[in-house]
Write a protein that holds these residues in place. Structure first.
Motif, PDB file in Angstrom:
ATOM      1  N   GLU A   1       0.841  -1.205   0.000  1.00 30.42           N
ATOM      2  CA  GLU A   1       0.000   0.000   0.000  1.00 30.42           C
ATOM      3  C   GLU A   1       0.877   1.257   0.000  1.00 30.42           C
ATOM      4  O   GLU A   1       1.881   1.312   0.710  1.00 30.42           O
ATOM      5  CB  GLU A   1      -0.917   0.015   1.227  1.00 30.42           C
ATOM      6  N   ILE A   2       0.480   2.250  -0.784  1.00 27.55           N
ATOM      7  CA  ILE A   2       1.309   3.452  -0.924  1.00 27.55           C
ATOM      8  C   ILE A   2       0.607   4.719  -0.442  1.00 27.55           C
ATOM      9  O   ILE A   2       1.206   5.794  -0.484  1.00 27.55           O
ATOM     10  CB  ILE A   2       1.783   3.650  -2.379  1.00 27.55           C
ATOM     11  N   LYS A   3      -0.633   4.623   0.025  1.00 25.18           N
ATOM     12  CA  LYS A   3      -1.298   5.800   0.578  1.00 25.18           C
ATOM     13  C   LYS A   3      -0.583   6.234   1.851  1.00 25.18           C
ATOM     14  O   LYS A   3       0.011   5.411   2.565  1.00 25.18           O
ATOM     15  CB  LYS A   3      -2.771   5.487   0.874  1.00 25.18           C
TER      16      LYS A   3
ATOM     17  N   ASP B   1      -0.072  12.143   8.845  1.00 20.34           N
ATOM     18  CA  ASP B   1       1.026  13.082   9.041  1.00 20.34           C
ATOM     19  C   ASP B   1       0.535  14.456   9.472  1.00 20.34           C
ATOM     20  O   ASP B   1       1.223  15.177  10.196  1.00 20.34           O
ATOM     21  CB  ASP B   1       1.841  13.227   7.739  1.00 20.34           C
ATOM     22  N   ASP B   2      -0.637  14.852   9.005  1.00 23.79           N
ATOM     23  CA  ASP B   2      -1.186  16.174   9.292  1.00 23.79           C
ATOM     24  C   ASP B   2      -2.693  16.007   9.484  1.00 23.79           C
ATOM     25  O   ASP B   2      -3.481  16.371   8.615  1.00 23.79           O
ATOM     26  CB  ASP B   2      -0.876  17.122   8.128  1.00 23.79           C
ATOM     27  N   PRO B   3      -3.103  15.460  10.628  1.00 28.86           N
ATOM     28  CA  PRO B   3      -4.470  14.967  10.766  1.00 28.86           C
ATOM     29  C   PRO B   3      -5.554  16.018  10.995  1.00 28.86           C
ATOM     30  O   PRO B   3      -6.725  15.749  10.747  1.00 28.86           O
ATOM     31  CB  PRO B   3      -4.388  14.023  11.969  1.00 28.86           C
ATOM     32  N   THR B   4      -5.193  17.191  11.500  1.00 25.25           N
ATOM     33  CA  THR B   4      -6.218  18.154  11.893  1.00 25.25           C
ATOM     34  C   THR B   4      -6.008  19.519  11.241  1.00 25.25           C
ATOM     35  O   THR B   4      -4.916  19.861  10.802  1.00 25.25           O
ATOM     36  CB  THR B   4      -6.251  18.347  13.424  1.00 25.25           C
ATOM     37  N   TYR B   5      -7.087  20.275  11.195  1.00 23.54           N
ATOM     38  CA  TYR B   5      -7.048  21.685  10.796  1.00 23.54           C
ATOM     39  C   TYR B   5      -8.197  22.379  11.521  1.00 23.54           C
ATOM     40  O   TYR B   5      -9.079  21.723  12.100  1.00 23.54           O
ATOM     41  CB  TYR B   5      -7.168  21.847   9.282  1.00 23.54           C
TER      42      TYR B   5
ATOM     43  N   CYS C   1     -10.015  14.567  10.013  1.00 24.17           N
ATOM     44  CA  CYS C   1     -10.658  13.942   8.850  1.00 24.17           C
ATOM     45  C   CYS C   1      -9.706  12.988   8.133  1.00 24.17           C
ATOM     46  O   CYS C   1      -9.587  13.016   6.898  1.00 24.17           O
ATOM     47  CB  CYS C   1     -11.144  15.017   7.881  1.00 24.17           C
ATOM     48  N   VAL C   2      -9.019  12.144   8.880  1.00 22.36           N
ATOM     49  CA  VAL C   2      -8.080  11.199   8.285  1.00 22.36           C
ATOM     50  C   VAL C   2      -8.861  10.115   7.537  1.00 22.36           C
ATOM     51  O   VAL C   2      -9.749   9.469   8.105  1.00 22.36           O
ATOM     52  CB  VAL C   2      -7.166  10.570   9.350  1.00 22.36           C
ATOM     53  N   ALA C   3      -8.501   9.929   6.268  1.00 18.07           N
ATOM     54  CA  ALA C   3      -9.286   9.043   5.399  1.00 18.07           C
ATOM     55  C   ALA C   3      -8.943   7.561   5.544  1.00 18.07           C
ATOM     56  O   ALA C   3      -9.646   6.726   4.977  1.00 18.07           O
ATOM     57  CB  ALA C   3      -9.128   9.470   3.943  1.00 18.07           C
ATOM     58  N   ASN C   4      -7.892   7.238   6.255  1.00 14.48           N
ATOM     59  CA  ASN C   4      -7.565   5.824   6.478  1.00 14.48           C
ATOM     60  C   ASN C   4      -7.197   5.604   7.944  1.00 14.48           C
ATOM     61  O   ASN C   4      -6.127   5.110   8.275  1.00 14.48           O
ATOM     62  CB  ASN C   4      -6.453   5.346   5.537  1.00 14.48           C
ATOM     63  N   MET C   5      -8.121   5.958   8.811  1.00 17.38           N
ATOM     64  CA  MET C   5      -7.879   5.845  10.250  1.00 17.38           C
ATOM     65  C   MET C   5      -7.404   4.456  10.670  1.00 17.38           C
ATOM     66  O   MET C   5      -6.439   4.327  11.426  1.00 17.38           O
ATOM     67  CB  MET C   5      -9.141   6.227  11.033  1.00 17.38           C
ATOM     68  N   PRO C   6      -8.048   3.360  10.201  1.00 14.07           N
ATOM     69  CA  PRO C   6      -7.624   2.034  10.669  1.00 14.07           C
ATOM     70  C   PRO C   6      -6.198   1.660  10.273  1.00 14.07           C
ATOM     71  O   PRO C   6      -5.638   0.728  10.846  1.00 14.07           O
ATOM     72  CB  PRO C   6      -8.638   1.091  10.019  1.00 14.07           C
ATOM     73  N   GLY C   7      -5.612   2.378   9.303  1.00 18.54           N
ATOM     74  CA  GLY C   7      -4.234   2.093   8.921  1.00 18.54           C
ATOM     75  C   GLY C   7      -3.241   2.319  10.043  1.00 18.54           C
ATOM     76  O   GLY C   7      -2.135   1.778  10.031  1.00 18.54           O
TER      77      GLY C   7
END
Length: 371
Positions: free
Chosen positions: A8-10, A284-288, A297-303
């Motif tokens: 996986e490369i995301k 790497d930069d999870p919040t704003y 709004c992390v799109a792959n939290m379970p990763g």
């Protein structure tokens, strides 16, 4: 069948499509399994374990995309991976196409046959291949929200469970499905003041019976949602419309009524998010921050909990992978209408109704594909 599993490369995606145990099952059925070198490192599975399981290790993803009949992944293929897909190849992974027109266009252009984990169904309208990751994401949403609430991370400086003599944090969970249930379970376990909102009276009755006094329920309409959000320290967006883009339930205007430093965690971000101000972020930069409100709004939290997530995912994806490999994808889908619901793209056409409607494609019904 020759089955390939690339790394996986995301961003910060440490999961892997096949565990060594899954590779062994496929190999024991007489299939050829190719694993990209290092693909399992994020779960502590080394190349030697895959070799011992009967798999072949290949250098880089190119051989997998060039020579394997089926590609098994976790996350949606990134642009460089989509460029390597070819006509007649089978892709088996999460896709979340409705909010992603670029990915959809690339998959249509590729001519590949694409089965999405998130739209494979089970009895009683369940989504069994999405469920384990929804359980993980729901539980993680409270961890992430609790961290974001810390003053050092931009939050209000609130401890969700409170302490004797100090009120606990207020958590509002929008959606009482798998994500919402697991989020509420974690929040209630910490001692937070939890409100679960949903539009389905049966869901509200079910979660209300389960949690009893540990959480309250509230019907989700605009007035109630505005009121609940204004009082919340942490809001969890746990809304799902299978295969379609998530509805924008929390508007920009509502942010102005929220407490400064309150936190929104959008677990629906893979489907476009259920907050109007949501945009996908990374580990790497999870919040704003928008209007003083912290957004996670992390799109792959379970990763982030890759070992737990990978084994939970393989438990539900492997039986279908075996069926596809043993019977061929077309016969596997013909003989299992639940698996047939996973077909999203085939030979340059969109086959899933919600995706076709959302993105303006002419629908090719699955029944026509399967003859």
């Amino acid at each position: 069948m020759r089955i390939g599993c690339p790394r996986e490369i995301k961003n910060r995606e440490y999961r892997v499509g096949l565990t060594p145990e899954s590779a062994k099952e496929l190999a024991s059925h007489g299939h050829e399994v190719w694993i990209e070198s290092g693909a399992g490192e994020g779960i502590g599975a080394h190349d030697a374990q895959y070799v011992a399981a009967g798999a072949k290790i290949v250098a880089g993803p190119e051989p997998i995309f060039a020579e394997c009949e089926m590609v098994v992944k976790v996350k949606e293929p990134q642009a460089e991976e989509r460029a390597q897909l070819r006509e007649g190849q089978l892709l088996y992974t999460y896709l979340h196409l409705a909010p992603d027109p670029e990915q959809t266009a690339d998959l249509v252009k590729s001519g590949a046959t694409c089965i999405a984990y998130e739209t494979v169904t089970g009895p009683n309208r369940t989504l069994p291949l999405l469920k384990p990751m929804s359980q993980v994401a729901g539980r993680m949403s409270i961890q992430a929200g609790a961290t974001a609430l810390e003053k050092a991370h931009g939050g209000r400086g609130v401890l969700l469970g409170g302490v004797p003599g100090v009120m606990p944090g207020k958590v509002v969970v929008i959606g009482g499905g798998v994500v919402g249930f697991n989020a509420a379970q974690m929040a209630a376990g910490l001692g937070a003041d939890v409100v679960i909102m949903d539009r389905d009276p049966e869901v509200l009755e079910r979660v209300g019976t389960h949690f009893e006094a540990r959480a309250s329920t509230r019907f989700s309409n605009k007035a109630n949602l505005e009121d609940a959000v204004s009082e919340a320290d942490l809001v969890i967006g746990a809304v799902l419309v299978p295969g379609a883009a998530a509805p924008k339930l929390v508007t920009r205007a509502m942010l102005g009524t929220m407490k400064p430093g309150a936190v929104l965690v959008d677990v629906a971000i893979d489907q476009g998010g259920c907050f109007e101000t949501s945009r996908a972020t990374t580990h790497d930069d999870p919040t704003y921050v928008v209007d003083g409100v912290v957004h996670y709004c992390v799109a792959n939290m379970p990763g982030a909990v890759s070992r737990t997530s990978t084994y939970a995912l393989n438990n539900v994806t492997l039986p279908h992978a075996l069926r596809i490999a043993d019977l061929g994808w077309k016969e596997a889908l013909r003989s299992d209408p639940h698996l047939a619901q996973g077909l999203n793209v085939h030979a340059g056409r969109v086959t899933y109704p919600a995706v076709a409607e959302e993105l303006g494609y002419e629908l090719l019904p699955v029944g026509e594909v399967l003859g």
